[in-house]
Write a protein that holds these residues in place. Structure first.
Motif, PDB file in Angstrom:
ATOM      1  N   LYS A 143       0.827  -1.208   0.000  1.00 52.36           N
ATOM      2  CA  LYS A 143       0.000   0.000   0.000  1.00 52.36           C
ATOM      3  C   LYS A 143       0.864   1.263   0.000  1.00 52.36           C
ATOM      4  N   ILE A 144       1.937   1.261   0.785  1.00 51.87           N
ATOM      5  CA  ILE A 144       2.829   2.420   0.816  1.00 51.87           C
ATOM      6  C   ILE A 144       3.434   2.642  -0.564  1.00 51.87           C
ATOM      7  N   ASP A 186       1.518   6.382  -7.063  1.00 60.44           N
ATOM      8  CA  ASP A 186       0.363   7.174  -7.497  1.00 60.44           C
ATOM      9  C   ASP A 186       0.511   8.661  -7.179  1.00 60.44           C
ATOM     10  N   GLU A 187       0.934   8.977  -5.960  1.00 58.26           N
ATOM     11  CA  GLU A 187       0.981  10.369  -5.513  1.00 58.26           C
ATOM     12  C   GLU A 187       2.227  11.119  -5.982  1.00 58.26           C
ATOM     13  N   PHE A 188       3.338  10.401  -6.079  1.00 51.79           N
ATOM     14  CA  PHE A 188       4.602  11.060  -6.392  1.00 51.79           C
ATOM     15  C   PHE A 188       5.150  10.672  -7.761  1.00 51.79           C
ATOM     16  N   GLU A 189       4.348   9.917  -8.498  1.00 57.94           N
ATOM     17  CA  GLU A 189       4.692   9.503  -9.858  1.00 57.94           C
ATOM     18  C   GLU A 189       6.095   8.912  -9.948  1.00 57.94           C
ATOM     19  N   VAL A 190       6.395   8.033  -8.995  1.00 60.56           N
ATOM     20  CA  VAL A 190       7.683   7.360  -8.933  1.00 60.56           C
ATOM     21  C   VAL A 190       7.564   6.017  -9.636  1.00 60.56           C
ATOM     22  N   ASP A 191       8.591   5.663 -10.382  1.00 60.54           N
ATOM     23  CA  ASP A 191       8.647   4.356 -11.024  1.00 60.54           C
ATOM     24  C   ASP A 191       8.826   3.302  -9.928  1.00 60.54           C
ATOM     25  N   ALA A 192       7.933   2.354  -9.865  1.00 58.55           N
ATOM     26  CA  ALA A 192       7.972   1.316  -8.827  1.00 58.55           C
ATOM     27  C   ALA A 192       9.291   0.557  -8.822  1.00 58.55           C
ATOM     28  N   ALA A 232      -1.072  11.777   2.857  1.00 61.93           N
ATOM     29  CA  ALA A 232      -1.464  10.546   2.154  1.00 61.93           C
ATOM     30  C   ALA A 232      -1.406   9.340   3.074  1.00 61.93           C
ATOM     31  N   ILE A 233      -0.365   9.250   3.894  1.00 60.56           N
ATOM     32  CA  ILE A 233      -0.236   8.119   4.823  1.00 60.56           C
ATOM     33  C   ILE A 233      -1.332   8.180   5.883  1.00 60.56           C
ATOM     34  N   SER A 278      15.713   7.219   6.968  1.00 55.97           N
ATOM     35  CA  SER A 278      16.447   7.617   5.765  1.00 55.97           C
ATOM     36  C   SER A 278      16.150   6.692   4.591  1.00 55.97           C
ATOM     37  N   THR A 279      15.871   5.426   4.863  1.00 57.47           N
ATOM     38  CA  THR A 279      15.600   4.480   3.779  1.00 57.47           C
ATOM     39  C   THR A 279      14.108   4.153   3.699  1.00 57.47           C
ATOM     40  N   PHE A 280      13.730   3.531   2.609  1.00 53.56           N
ATOM     41  CA  PHE A 280      12.350   3.065   2.491  1.00 53.56           C
ATOM     42  C   PHE A 280      12.032   2.078   3.606  1.00 53.56           C
ATOM     43  N   ASN A 281      12.989   1.216   3.937  1.00 51.04           N
ATOM     44  CA  ASN A 281      12.771   0.238   4.995  1.00 51.04           C
ATOM     45  C   ASN A 281      12.488   0.927   6.328  1.00 51.04           C
TER      46      ASN A 281
END
Length: 83
Positions: free
Chosen positions: A9-10, A16-22, A48-49, A66-69
């Motif tokens: 979901k994140i 969707d919100e930041f138009e980032v390539d998955a 959004a969260i 700092s990281t996605f994790n």
């Protein structure tokens, strides 16, 4: 909510919100650098969260993220503490 569902979901929100390539989202990548976030983007991310998970995030929550994790763990912790 299971960890895999939270991460999915994140990532969906980020795409969707930041138009980032998955494909560029990986657990050890730097969140700010990968997403190109500025201070207004952080506000959008928090909104959004909060809207999607029903948790509240403050500036202090991002200390040490700092990281996605790190971000995934923060959200997961907030969700678990909410219940």
């Amino acid at each position: 909510m299971e960890t895999d569902l939270i991460l999915e979901k994140i990532n969906e929100i980020l795409v969707d919100e930041f138009e980032v390539d998955a494909d560029i989202i990986s657990p050890e990548s730097n969140l700010k650098d990968t997403l190109g976030l500025d201070s207004l983007d952080y506000v959008d991310l928090v909104v959004a969260i909060e809207a999607n998970f029903g948790v509240k995030l403050g500036e202090a929550d991002f200390v040490g993220v700092s990281t996605f994790n790190d971000f995934y763990k923060l959200i997961e912790s907030k969700i678990q503490n909410k219940n």
